[in-house]
Write a protein that holds these residues in place. Structure first.
Motif, PDB file in Angstrom:
ATOM      1  N   MET A   1       0.852  -1.178   0.000  1.00 28.27           N
ATOM      2  CA  MET A   1       0.000   0.000   0.000  1.00 28.27           C
ATOM      3  C   MET A   1       0.895   1.238   0.000  1.00 28.27           C
ATOM      4  SD  MET A   1      -3.184   0.923   2.506  1.00 28.27           S
ATOM      5  CE  MET A   1      -4.007  -0.578   2.089  1.00 28.27           C
ATOM      6  N   ILE A   2       0.539   2.189  -0.849  1.00 27.75           N
ATOM      7  CA  ILE A   2       1.345   3.401  -0.950  1.00 27.75           C
ATOM      8  C   ILE A   2       0.684   4.541  -0.173  1.00 27.75           C
ATOM      9  CG2 ILE A   2       2.432   2.730  -3.114  1.00 27.75           C
ATOM     10  CD1 ILE A   2       0.447   4.432  -4.605  1.00 27.75           C
ATOM     11  N   LEU A   3       1.429   5.625  -0.019  1.00 25.55           N
ATOM     12  CA  LEU A   3       0.975   6.752   0.797  1.00 25.55           C
ATOM     13  C   LEU A   3      -0.364   7.313   0.322  1.00 25.55           C
ATOM     14  CD1 LEU A   3       1.558   8.653   3.145  1.00 25.55           C
ATOM     15  CD2 LEU A   3       2.873  10.082   1.543  1.00 25.55           C
ATOM     16  N   SER A   4      -0.546   7.426  -0.978  1.00 24.98           N
ATOM     17  CA  SER A   4      -1.816   7.970  -1.489  1.00 24.98           C
ATOM     18  C   SER A   4      -2.996   7.084  -1.080  1.00 24.98           C
ATOM     19  CB  SER A   4      -1.770   8.134  -3.012  1.00 24.98           C
ATOM     20  OG  SER A   4      -1.541   6.900  -3.653  1.00 24.98           O
ATOM     21  N   ASP A   5      -2.778   5.765  -1.027  1.00 22.09           N
ATOM     22  CA  ASP A   5      -3.835   4.860  -0.571  1.00 22.09           C
ATOM     23  C   ASP A   5      -4.184   5.114   0.888  1.00 22.09           C
ATOM     24  OD1 ASP A   5      -4.010   3.536  -3.020  1.00 22.09           O
ATOM     25  OD2 ASP A   5      -2.550   2.007  -2.428  1.00 22.09           O
ATOM     26  N   LEU A   6      -3.177   5.261   1.716  1.00 24.74           N
ATOM     27  CA  LEU A   6      -3.420   5.496   3.146  1.00 24.74           C
ATOM     28  C   LEU A   6      -4.166   6.804   3.376  1.00 24.74           C
ATOM     29  CD1 LEU A   6       0.024   4.357   4.594  1.00 24.74           C
ATOM     30  CD2 LEU A   6      -2.162   3.136   4.708  1.00 24.74           C
ATOM     31  N   ILE A   7      -3.737   7.839   2.683  1.00 24.82           N
ATOM     32  CA  ILE A   7      -4.402   9.141   2.820  1.00 24.82           C
ATOM     33  C   ILE A   7      -5.833   9.057   2.312  1.00 24.82           C
ATOM     34  CG2 ILE A   7      -4.392  11.534   1.991  1.00 24.82           C
ATOM     35  CD1 ILE A   7      -1.287  11.336   2.007  1.00 24.82           C
ATOM     36  N   GLY A   8      -6.029   8.403   1.170  1.00 24.82           N
ATOM     37  CA  GLY A   8      -7.365   8.259   0.605  1.00 24.82           C
ATOM     38  C   GLY A   8      -8.287   7.452   1.504  1.00 24.82           C
ATOM     39  N   PHE A   9      -7.780   6.334   2.038  1.00 24.75           N
ATOM     40  CA  PHE A   9      -8.591   5.523   2.956  1.00 24.75           C
ATOM     41  C   PHE A   9      -8.968   6.311   4.202  1.00 24.75           C
ATOM     42  CE2 PHE A   9      -6.868   1.506   0.949  1.00 24.75           C
ATOM     43  CZ  PHE A   9      -8.088   1.067   0.483  1.00 24.75           C
ATOM     44  N   ALA A  10      -8.032   7.071   4.740  1.00 27.91           N
ATOM     45  CA  ALA A  10      -8.329   7.874   5.931  1.00 27.91           C
ATOM     46  C   ALA A  10      -9.418   8.896   5.624  1.00 27.91           C
ATOM     47  CB  ALA A  10      -7.064   8.572   6.429  1.00 27.91           C
ATOM     48  N   GLY A  11      -9.304   9.579   4.487  1.00 27.12           N
ATOM     49  CA  GLY A  11     -10.303  10.577   4.109  1.00 27.12           C
ATOM     50  C   GLY A  11     -11.677   9.982   3.922  1.00 27.12           C
ATOM     51  N   VAL A  12     -11.739   8.869   3.199  1.00 25.40           N
ATOM     52  CA  VAL A  12     -13.026   8.217   2.953  1.00 25.40           C
ATOM     53  C   VAL A  12     -13.614   7.685   4.255  1.00 25.40           C
ATOM     54  CG1 VAL A  12     -14.106   6.246   1.799  1.00 25.40           C
ATOM     55  CG2 VAL A  12     -12.540   7.728   0.541  1.00 25.40           C
ATOM     56  N   ALA A  13     -12.772   7.150   5.126  1.00 30.61           N
ATOM     57  CA  ALA A  13     -13.261   6.654   6.417  1.00 30.61           C
ATOM     58  C   ALA A  13     -13.885   7.782   7.229  1.00 30.61           C
ATOM     59  CB  ALA A  13     -12.131   5.991   7.203  1.00 30.61           C
ATOM     60  N   ILE A  14     -13.241   8.937   7.246  1.00 30.48           N
ATOM     61  CA  ILE A  14     -13.777  10.091   7.981  1.00 30.48           C
ATOM     62  C   ILE A  14     -15.111  10.533   7.385  1.00 30.48           C
ATOM     63  CG2 ILE A  14     -13.388  12.540   8.522  1.00 30.48           C
ATOM     64  CD1 ILE A  14     -10.360  11.791   8.725  1.00 30.48           C
ATOM     65  N   LEU A  15     -15.188  10.580   6.060  1.00 35.11           N
ATOM     66  CA  LEU A  15     -16.449  10.949   5.407  1.00 35.11           C
ATOM     67  C   LEU A  15     -17.562   9.965   5.744  1.00 35.11           C
ATOM     68  CD1 LEU A  15     -15.116  12.000   1.894  1.00 35.11           C
ATOM     69  CD2 LEU A  15     -16.193  13.498   3.580  1.00 35.11           C
ATOM     70  N   LEU A  16     -17.244   8.687   5.722  1.00 29.33           N
ATOM     71  CA  LEU A  16     -18.262   7.675   6.020  1.00 29.33           C
ATOM     72  C   LEU A  16     -18.694   7.712   7.482  1.00 29.33           C
ATOM     73  CD1 LEU A  16     -16.947   4.689   3.885  1.00 29.33           C
ATOM     74  CD2 LEU A  16     -18.979   6.108   3.459  1.00 29.33           C
ATOM     75  N   ILE A  17     -17.773   7.976   8.378  1.00 31.14           N
ATOM     76  CA  ILE A  17     -18.117   8.111   9.800  1.00 31.14           C
ATOM     77  C   ILE A  17     -19.059   9.292   9.996  1.00 31.14           C
ATOM     78  CG2 ILE A  17     -17.188   8.721  12.068  1.00 31.14           C
ATOM     79  CD1 ILE A  17     -14.708   6.983  11.267  1.00 31.14           C
ATOM     80  N   ALA A  18     -18.746  10.419   9.358  1.00 25.35           N
ATOM     81  CA  ALA A  18     -19.616  11.598   9.459  1.00 25.35           C
ATOM     82  C   ALA A  18     -21.010  11.279   8.911  1.00 25.35           C
ATOM     83  CB  ALA A  18     -19.004  12.774   8.700  1.00 25.35           C
ATOM     84  N   PHE A  19     -21.055  10.596   7.780  1.00 25.06           N
ATOM     85  CA  PHE A  19     -22.337  10.229   7.170  1.00 25.06           C
ATOM     86  C   PHE A  19     -23.125   9.300   8.082  1.00 25.06           C
ATOM     87  CE2 PHE A  19     -24.686   7.482   4.056  1.00 25.06           C
ATOM     88  CZ  PHE A  19     -25.608   8.436   3.660  1.00 25.06           C
ATOM     89  N   LEU A  20     -22.464   8.318   8.651  1.00 26.63           N
ATOM     90  CA  LEU A  20     -23.129   7.395   9.565  1.00 26.63           C
ATOM     91  C   LEU A  20     -23.671   8.117  10.794  1.00 26.63           C
ATOM     92  CD1 LEU A  20     -23.881   4.490  10.398  1.00 26.63           C
ATOM     93  CD2 LEU A  20     -21.611   4.338  11.455  1.00 26.63           C
ATOM     94  N   LEU A  21     -22.860   8.998  11.369  1.00 26.10           N
ATOM     95  CA  LEU A  21     -23.310   9.757  12.543  1.00 26.10           C
ATOM     96  C   LEU A  21     -24.508  10.646  12.209  1.00 26.10           C
ATOM     97  CD1 LEU A  21     -19.875  10.706  14.132  1.00 26.10           C
ATOM     98  CD2 LEU A  21     -21.520   8.998  14.949  1.00 26.10           C
ATOM     99  N   ASN A  22     -24.544  11.146  10.985  1.00 27.70           N
ATOM    100  CA  ASN A  22     -25.690  11.936  10.554  1.00 27.70           C
ATOM    101  C   ASN A  22     -26.924  11.056  10.393  1.00 27.70           C
ATOM    102  OD1 ASN A  22     -27.205  13.038   7.807  1.00 27.70           O
ATOM    103  ND2 ASN A  22     -26.745  14.635   9.301  1.00 27.70           N
ATOM    104  N   LEU A  23     -26.763   9.894   9.780  1.00 29.11           N
ATOM    105  CA  LEU A  23     -27.894   8.984   9.602  1.00 29.11           C
ATOM    106  C   LEU A  23     -28.454   8.495  10.932  1.00 29.11           C
ATOM    107  CD1 LEU A  23     -26.802   6.708   6.623  1.00 29.11           C
ATOM    108  CD2 LEU A  23     -28.552   8.487   6.626  1.00 29.11           C
ATOM    109  N   LEU A  24     -27.570   8.303  11.908  1.00 33.27           N
ATOM    110  CA  LEU A  24     -28.004   7.851  13.230  1.00 33.27           C
ATOM    111  C   LEU A  24     -28.520   9.001  14.093  1.00 33.27           C
ATOM    112  CD1 LEU A  24     -25.123   5.328  14.023  1.00 33.27           C
ATOM    113  CD2 LEU A  24     -27.467   4.804  13.279  1.00 33.27           C
TER     114      LEU A  24
END
Length: 78
Positions: free
Chosen positions: A1-24
């Motif tokens: 896994m390269i740095l861009s993957d790690l940064i991208g996964f972190a960003g998407v994870a944060i977005l999904l957490i925010a979305f989940l918290l909004n849905l809940l």
């Protein structure tokens, strides 16, 4: 896994957490924490997209970041 993957996964994870918290109904869409999570998540995802030179997601995530920053500024203007 390269740095861009790690940064991208972190960003998407944060977005999904925010979305989940909004849905809940833990965070409302105009909550400063929700908006901040969108700024950080989209900013990281945009950074990863720049690193891999993928223009469609640079446009998407860059726009998402800017719109979220505007929304955050508006919360302080109230």
């Amino acid at each position: 896994m390269i740095l861009s993957d790690l940064i991208g996964f972190a960003g998407v994870a944060i977005l999904l957490i925010a979305f989940l918290l909004n849905l809940l109904k833990v965070l409302d869409y105009n909550n400063r924490l929700y908006i901040s999570l969108n700024i950080v998540g989209a900013g990281l995802a945009c950074t990863a997209s720049v690193m891999i030179d993928y223009l469609p997601f640079i446009l998407l995530e860059g726009t998402w970041t800017v719109v979220s920053v505007v929304a955050l500024v508006r919360t302080f203007a109230k």
